[in-house]
Design a protein around this motif. Structure first.
Motif, PDB file in Angstrom:
ATOM      1  N   VAL A  61      -7.094   3.679 -11.893  1.00 20.76           N
ATOM      2  CA  VAL A  61      -8.334   4.071 -11.220  1.00 20.76           C
ATOM      3  C   VAL A  61      -8.021   4.967 -10.030  1.00 20.76           C
ATOM      4  O   VAL A  61      -8.665   5.998  -9.808  1.00 20.76           O
ATOM      5  N   ASN A  62      -7.011   4.604  -9.270  1.00 22.76           N
ATOM      6  CA  ASN A  62      -6.606   5.396  -8.111  1.00 22.76           C
ATOM      7  C   ASN A  62      -6.253   6.833  -8.508  1.00 22.76           C
ATOM      8  O   ASN A  62      -6.733   7.804  -7.907  1.00 22.76           O
TER       9      ASN A  62
ATOM     10  N   PRO B 219       0.802  -1.234   0.000  1.00 24.77           N
ATOM     11  CA  PRO B 219       0.000   0.000   0.000  1.00 24.77           C
ATOM     12  C   PRO B 219       0.831   1.279   0.000  1.00 24.77           C
ATOM     13  O   PRO B 219       0.320   2.338  -0.358  1.00 24.77           O
ATOM     14  N   ILE B 220       2.112   1.178   0.397  1.00 25.41           N
ATOM     15  CA  ILE B 220       2.953   2.375   0.361  1.00 25.41           C
ATOM     16  C   ILE B 220       3.092   2.863  -1.074  1.00 25.41           C
ATOM     17  O   ILE B 220       3.195   4.067  -1.323  1.00 25.41           O
ATOM     18  N   SER B 221       3.065   1.926  -2.038  1.00 20.80           N
ATOM     19  CA  SER B 221       3.134   2.342  -3.438  1.00 20.80           C
ATOM     20  C   SER B 221       1.884   3.132  -3.819  1.00 20.80           C
ATOM     21  O   SER B 221       1.944   4.048  -4.647  1.00 20.80           O
ATOM     22  N   TYR B 222       0.732   2.801  -3.205  1.00 21.55           N
ATOM     23  CA  TYR B 222      -0.479   3.570  -3.463  1.00 21.55           C
ATOM     24  C   TYR B 222      -0.399   4.950  -2.822  1.00 21.55           C
ATOM     25  O   TYR B 222      -0.895   5.938  -3.374  1.00 21.55           O
ATOM     26  N   VAL B 223       0.240   5.025  -1.637  1.00 22.87           N
ATOM     27  CA  VAL B 223       0.454   6.328  -1.005  1.00 22.87           C
ATOM     28  C   VAL B 223       1.322   7.196  -1.898  1.00 22.87           C
ATOM     29  O   VAL B 223       1.025   8.377  -2.137  1.00 22.87           O
ATOM     30  N   ILE B 224       2.397   6.609  -2.423  1.00 24.80           N
ATOM     31  CA  ILE B 224       3.273   7.371  -3.318  1.00 24.80           C
ATOM     32  C   ILE B 224       2.529   7.712  -4.607  1.00 24.80           C
ATOM     33  O   ILE B 224       2.712   8.790  -5.172  1.00 24.80           O
ATOM     34  N   GLY B 225       1.663   6.785  -5.074  1.00 27.67           N
ATOM     35  CA  GLY B 225       0.845   7.095  -6.243  1.00 27.67           C
ATOM     36  C   GLY B 225      -0.062   8.282  -5.989  1.00 27.67           C
ATOM     37  O   GLY B 225      -0.258   9.134  -6.859  1.00 27.67           O
ATOM     38  N   ASP B 226      -0.622   8.355  -4.780  1.00 28.79           N
ATOM     39  CA  ASP B 226      -1.429   9.521  -4.411  1.00 28.79           C
ATOM     40  C   ASP B 226      -0.593  10.791  -4.421  1.00 28.79           C
ATOM     41  O   ASP B 226      -1.037  11.844  -4.896  1.00 28.79           O
ATOM     42  N   VAL B 227       0.616  10.696  -3.884  1.00 29.92           N
ATOM     43  CA  VAL B 227       1.524  11.857  -3.853  1.00 29.92           C
ATOM     44  C   VAL B 227       1.846  12.303  -5.271  1.00 29.92           C
ATOM     45  O   VAL B 227       1.842  13.502  -5.580  1.00 29.92           O
ATOM     46  N   LEU B 228       2.106  11.345  -6.148  1.00 27.73           N
ATOM     47  CA  LEU B 228       2.434  11.681  -7.537  1.00 27.73           C
ATOM     48  C   LEU B 228       1.297  12.431  -8.211  1.00 27.73           C
ATOM     49  O   LEU B 228       1.513  13.448  -8.864  1.00 27.73           O
ATOM     50  N   THR B 229       0.076  11.936  -8.072  1.00 26.87           N
ATOM     51  CA  THR B 229      -1.065  12.584  -8.713  1.00 26.87           C
ATOM     52  C   THR B 229      -1.364  13.931  -8.068  1.00 26.87           C
ATOM     53  O   THR B 229      -1.634  14.917  -8.759  1.00 26.87           O
ATOM     54  N   GLU B 230      -1.333  13.988  -6.748  1.00 30.65           N
ATOM     55  CA  GLU B 230      -1.653  15.211  -6.020  1.00 30.65           C
ATOM     56  C   GLU B 230      -0.644  16.314  -6.285  1.00 30.65           C
ATOM     57  O   GLU B 230      -1.006  17.480  -6.473  1.00 30.65           O
ATOM     58  N   VAL B 231       0.638  15.974  -6.302  1.00 29.68           N
ATOM     59  CA  VAL B 231       1.689  16.987  -6.438  1.00 29.68           C
ATOM     60  C   VAL B 231       2.026  17.257  -7.897  1.00 29.68           C
ATOM     61  O   VAL B 231       2.179  18.421  -8.306  1.00 29.68           O
ATOM     62  N   TYR B 232       2.130  16.194  -8.711  1.00 36.90           N
ATOM     63  CA  TYR B 232       2.644  16.343 -10.068  1.00 36.90           C
ATOM     64  C   TYR B 232       1.588  16.195 -11.156  1.00 36.90           C
ATOM     65  O   TYR B 232       1.886  16.403 -12.338  1.00 36.90           O
ATOM     66  N   GLY B 233       0.371  15.803 -10.806  1.00 35.40           N
ATOM     67  CA  GLY B 233      -0.691  15.691 -11.791  1.00 35.40           C
ATOM     68  C   GLY B 233      -0.814  14.303 -12.388  1.00 35.40           C
ATOM     69  O   GLY B 233       0.101  13.475 -12.318  1.00 35.40           O
TER      70      GLY B 233
ATOM     71  N   SER C  98      -9.720   7.602  -3.245  1.00 36.19           N
ATOM     72  CA  SER C  98      -9.072   7.000  -4.418  1.00 36.19           C
ATOM     73  C   SER C  98      -8.568   5.598  -4.103  1.00 36.19           C
ATOM     74  O   SER C  98      -8.654   4.688  -4.939  1.00 36.19           O
ATOM     75  N   THR C  99      -8.051   5.405  -2.884  1.00 38.52           N
ATOM     76  CA  THR C  99      -7.598   4.071  -2.490  1.00 38.52           C
ATOM     77  C   THR C  99      -8.773   3.110  -2.375  1.00 38.52           C
ATOM     78  O   THR C  99      -8.666   1.933  -2.736  1.00 38.52           O
ATOM     79  N   PHE C 100      -9.906   3.596  -1.869  1.00 38.48           N
ATOM     80  CA  PHE C 100     -11.110   2.769  -1.754  1.00 38.48           C
ATOM     81  C   PHE C 100     -11.461   2.145  -3.106  1.00 38.48           C
ATOM     82  O   PHE C 100     -11.703   0.933  -3.205  1.00 38.48           O
TER      83      PHE C 100
ATOM     84  N   PHE D  34      -7.005   8.435 -11.346  1.00 34.52           N
ATOM     85  CA  PHE D  34      -8.148   9.108 -11.960  1.00 34.52           C
ATOM     86  C   PHE D  34      -9.097   9.662 -10.902  1.00 34.52           C
ATOM     87  O   PHE D  34      -9.511  10.823 -10.962  1.00 34.52           O
ATOM     88  N   VAL D  35      -9.442   8.823  -9.929  1.00 37.21           N
ATOM     89  CA  VAL D  35     -10.370   9.254  -8.877  1.00 37.21           C
ATOM     90  C   VAL D  35      -9.775  10.409  -8.083  1.00 37.21           C
ATOM     91  O   VAL D  35     -10.460  11.404  -7.791  1.00 37.21           O
ATOM     92  N   LEU D  36      -8.490  10.319  -7.746  1.00 36.34           N
ATOM     93  CA  LEU D  36      -7.877  11.383  -6.956  1.00 36.34           C
ATOM     94  C   LEU D  36      -7.856  12.700  -7.725  1.00 36.34           C
ATOM     95  O   LEU D  36      -8.178  13.764  -7.180  1.00 36.34           O
ATOM     96  N   ALA D  37      -7.478  12.628  -9.005  1.00 38.19           N
ATOM     97  CA  ALA D  37      -7.407  13.853  -9.813  1.00 38.19           C
ATOM     98  C   ALA D  37      -8.779  14.501  -9.960  1.00 38.19           C
ATOM     99  O   ALA D  37      -8.914  15.729  -9.878  1.00 38.19           O
ATOM    100  N   LYS D  38      -9.817  13.695 -10.195  1.00 40.09           N
ATOM    101  CA  LYS D  38     -11.166  14.232 -10.330  1.00 40.09           C
ATOM    102  C   LYS D  38     -11.675  14.798  -9.004  1.00 40.09           C
ATOM    103  O   LYS D  38     -12.318  15.857  -8.968  1.00 40.09           O
ATOM    104  N   MET D  39     -11.384  14.109  -7.906  1.00 39.87           N
ATOM    105  CA  MET D  39     -11.828  14.588  -6.600  1.00 39.87           C
ATOM    106  C   MET D  39     -11.113  15.884  -6.204  1.00 39.87           C
ATOM    107  O   MET D  39     -11.675  16.714  -5.489  1.00 39.87           O
TER     108      MET D  39
END
Length: 260
Positions: A157-158, A79-93, A181-183, A160-165
């Motif tokens: 999916v993770n 799941p840490i990779s999903y956390v980093i995936g969230d960071v990537l989308t949130e910070v870098y798009g 997004s993780t859900f 996409f959902v984060l970027a839209k939210m």
């Protein structure tokens, strides 16, 4: 935080050079590979009093048979990779996150091919480690295919959902985006991985139980790591100096953005 940052569109972000993007992408791919290589094949258990009773409302096929929770050992770190995936989308798009997903996808494929070749090579006379090597690195084609497909679909999916939210929340309430997004992302990951990898090998109830348990544990893990996500996101945004919103982004996994 956002008042001091330059707001840019995701397309602009895809063409921008960031100071720390390469490091974040490297961490993402490294954790992805290690969690799949080391932890994917091992099942672990933990007793959680009241676990079965909490799902008493479910049909028999979906209901856990006992308070013993069975989970994949890799869940401790994957799941840490999903956390980093969230960071990537949130910070870098999303566009930059898409690059990382494809990099991880290619790395997983290479790892699978390399593992197959190394295991298949005839062992030298007198070397007694072949059986152990096959046990650790000799995953079946089903597990390999399930891992690669589930990662690819779940990560997209993770992101996409984060970027839209992020657009819907105007960049506020980060916790709703990371957990939301993780859900959905982990639900897609689990629904794909466990049936492809183990249906027909494990009982149907065990597949469903492990699938649901792992999904719930990953979402809970994400929630627990929310303070860490906040810290990393805030630190990176301040140093990169931008706030990326994917209002004009092409969300196709196969879209390309020319870099400058």
């Amino acid at each position: 935080m956002t008042e001091t940052l330059q707001q840019i569109d995701g397309t602009q972000g895809a063409r921008r050079h960031f100071r720390y993007f390469d490091y974040v992408m490297s961490a993402f791919v490294a954790i992805l590979l290690l969690s799949n290589l080391i932890g994917a094949a091992k099942l672990a258990t933990i007793d959680v009093p009241g676990f079965a009773a909490a799902f008493a409302w479910l049909p028999d096929l979906l209901r856990p048979a006992s308070d013993t929770v069975i989970y994949g050992a890799g869940i401790m770190f994957f799941p840490i990779s999903y956390v980093i995936g969230d960071v990537l989308t949130e910070v870098y798009g999303y566009a930059n996150a898409r690059r990382c997903v494809w990099a991880g996808f290619a790395a997983l494929l290479f790892m699978a091919v390399m593992s197959y070749v190394v295991v298949a090579l005839p062992p030298a006379s007198g070397w007694g480690g072949q059986a152990a090597y096959e046990s650790v690195f000799g995953s079946t084609w089903r597990i390999v295919a399930a891992s690669v497909i589930a990662f690819w679909a779940g990560e997209f999916v993770n992101s996409f959902v984060l970027a839209k939210m992020k657009i819907l929340t105007a960049g506020k309430k980060l916790w709703t985006r990371t957990i939301g997004s993780t859900f959905f992302g982990q639900a897609v990951d689990s629904v794909i991985f466990y049936p492809i990898a183990f249906l027909g090998i494990w009982s149907t109830q065990q597949v469903i139980t492990v699938m649901i348990t792992n999904w719930l544990l990953k979402v809970v893990w994400e929630a627990v790591l929310t303070p860490v996500t906040y810290g990393v996101v805030g630190w990176l945004k301040r140093r990169e100096g931008v706030e990326v919103f994917d209002a004009g982004t092409d969300f196709s996994p196969f879209a390309k953005v020319d870099a400058v």
